[in-house]
Design a protein around this motif. Structure first.
Motif, PDB file in Angstrom:
ATOM      1  N   PHE A 269      30.552  72.679  41.087  1.00  0.00           N
ATOM      2  CA  PHE A 269      29.960  72.875  42.416  1.00  0.00           C
ATOM      3  C   PHE A 269      29.067  71.823  42.911  1.00  0.00           C
ATOM      4  O   PHE A 269      28.258  71.333  41.957  1.00  0.00           O
ATOM      5  N   ASN A 270      28.920  71.668  44.366  1.00  0.00           N
ATOM      6  CA  ASN A 270      27.846  70.623  44.558  1.00  0.00           C
ATOM      7  C   ASN A 270      26.531  70.942  44.636  1.00  0.00           C
ATOM      8  O   ASN A 270      26.135  71.965  45.356  1.00  0.00           O
TER       9      ASN A 270
ATOM     10  N   GLN B 205      30.615  81.059  32.370  1.00  0.00           N
ATOM     11  CA  GLN B 205      31.142  81.258  33.732  1.00  0.00           C
ATOM     12  C   GLN B 205      30.169  82.287  34.504  1.00  0.00           C
ATOM     13  O   GLN B 205      30.046  81.772  35.536  1.00  0.00           O
ATOM     14  N   LYS B 206      29.726  83.149  33.931  1.00  0.00           N
ATOM     15  CA  LYS B 206      28.796  84.124  34.827  1.00  0.00           C
ATOM     16  C   LYS B 206      27.526  83.204  35.035  1.00  0.00           C
ATOM     17  O   LYS B 206      26.845  83.316  36.270  1.00  0.00           O
TER      18      LYS B 206
ATOM     19  N   ALA C  66      25.838  79.128  41.531  1.00  0.00           N
ATOM     20  CA  ALA C  66      26.400  79.019  42.778  1.00  0.00           C
ATOM     21  C   ALA C  66      25.795  79.939  43.748  1.00  0.00           C
ATOM     22  O   ALA C  66      25.663  79.375  44.889  1.00  0.00           O
ATOM     23  N   SER C  67      25.829  81.253  43.297  1.00  0.00           N
ATOM     24  CA  SER C  67      25.244  82.028  44.461  1.00  0.00           C
ATOM     25  C   SER C  67      23.993  82.062  44.743  1.00  0.00           C
ATOM     26  O   SER C  67      23.470  81.968  45.985  1.00  0.00           O
ATOM     27  N   LEU C  68      22.913  81.677  43.747  1.00  0.00           N
ATOM     28  CA  LEU C  68      21.595  81.207  44.194  1.00  0.00           C
ATOM     29  C   LEU C  68      21.650  80.162  45.046  1.00  0.00           C
ATOM     30  O   LEU C  68      20.650  79.944  45.961  1.00  0.00           O
TER      31      LEU C  68
ATOM     32  N   ASN D 135      21.551  79.694  53.003  1.00  0.00           N
ATOM     33  CA  ASN D 135      21.521  80.599  53.880  1.00  0.00           C
ATOM     34  C   ASN D 135      20.203  80.809  54.589  1.00  0.00           C
ATOM     35  O   ASN D 135      19.798  80.864  55.582  1.00  0.00           O
ATOM     36  N   ALA D 136      19.221  80.993  53.459  1.00  0.00           N
ATOM     37  CA  ALA D 136      17.617  80.993  53.832  1.00  0.00           C
ATOM     38  C   ALA D 136      17.289  80.037  54.640  1.00  0.00           C
ATOM     39  O   ALA D 136      16.383  80.151  55.494  1.00  0.00           O
TER      40      ALA D 136
END
Length: 317
Positions: free
Chosen positions: A83-84, A222-223, A229-231, A237-238
């Motif tokens: 991911f970027n 993977q986790k 990626a979620s962070l 978004n924040a």
């Protein structure tokens, strides 16, 4: 047979390409990469950080890259990115510079520095171009002459590679990337037709996919990658939320300032004019920040024609 694991997982990628017993696989992959850069093939490489058991997802912050040295002493770094990350271009240059400077020990001459090559395999599109393989050097803008050959950076962008647009039977770098991209095993035979070492990579993937410990380490990595990626998405978004809040506050301040100016000129007329001026000032600030006209219109309530008029008036002053 258990489902095949994803070779784009950096832990698994290093197991396949960065283990001592698979140095020939890495060499074949590198030579296909350099062939597309119109460079002669390598005869031999030494993996400087081969996969060992401590290269596991338990050390979550580790970078599971592959570093190798040619017989001429040149250094190569290969890294898989799912991911970027922020500032990917600067990050790439930073890690290249660390690799380059790590060669020099106290008392050595700069002339001992060897060429360093960074190869980033990306599971996302980064550059504003169409080719899946982009190669960067340090050259003069007008004449194209090379300042020095020591810096070379490759970006291999998997989303830009289309299986229908390449001739699989001819072999080449595209076949290796399609394997990494997750082409189904029923297409493996045609991929390996002119890429015999690719068959060894596939065999390694099949073996690891059936190994319970490898699957456990794979799932843990993977986790971690999904959590990262979620962070990043949450931070993005924040940041967006904070920006919107800033726009609202800016609008409020603009209105307040307008009201103050309006009181000086007359309560009824001044408030109306002040609010209008405050909104216009806010719109101008948002224009300077680079926001598009539609977003500014939604934030301020001004129509797009008035915003364009403000922009033109500001540019002429």
């Amino acid at each position: 047979m258990k489902e095949l694991l994803d070779p784009r997982n950096d832990f698994l990628f290093k197991r396949i390409f960065g283990s001592e017993e698979n140095q020939d696989v890495l060499l074949a992959f590198l030579n296909r990469t350099f062939t597309e850069a119109h460079q002669p093939p390598l005869q031999e490489i030494i993996v400087l950080n081969p996969y060992i058991e401590k290269d596991s997802p338990l050390d979550k912050q580790s970078i599971l890259d592959i570093r190798a040295r040619t017989i001429e002493g040149e250094l190569i770094n290969v890294e898989m990115q799912l991911f970027n990350r922020y500032d990917m271009e600067k990050r790439t240059l930073f890690y290249w510079s660390k690799l380059y400077s790590s060669q020099l020990v106290e008392g050595q001459s700069y002339s001992t520095l060897k060429r360093c090559v960074t190869i980033n395999i990306l599971d996302f599109s980064l550059l504003k171009n169409d080719p899946y393989h982009s190669i960067f050097h340090l050259r003069e803008d007008q004449t194209g002459i090379t300042l020095i050959d020591d810096i070379e950076i490759h970006f291999l962008e998997l989303p830009k590679l289309n299986a229908q647009s390449v001739h699989l039977e001819q072999g080449g770098l595209a076949n290796w990337l399609l394997f990494l991209k997750g082409v189904t095993p029923d297409q493996w035979e045609v991929l390996t037709m002119n890429e015999p070492k690719l068959k060894k990579a596939m065999d390694t993937l099949e073996f690891l996919s059936q190994d319970q410990e490898a699957r456990m380490r794979y799932e843990a990595r993977q986790k971690f990658l999904h959590d990262q990626a979620s962070l990043m998405e949450a931070a993005k978004n924040a940041e967006l939320y904070g920006f919107k809040a800033g726009m609202e506050r800016g609008l409020e301040e603009g209105i307040e300032k307008g009201i103050e100016q309006g009181i000086e000129k007359g309560i009824e007329q001044g408030i109306e004019k002040g609010i209008e001026k405050g909104i216009q000032q806010t719109a101008l600030r948002l224009l300077k920040l680079g926001l598009d006209i539609q977003t500014i219109s939604e934030a301020t309530g001004l129509n797009e024609r008035d915003i364009r008029s403000l922009s033109d008036s500001s540019s002429s002053n």
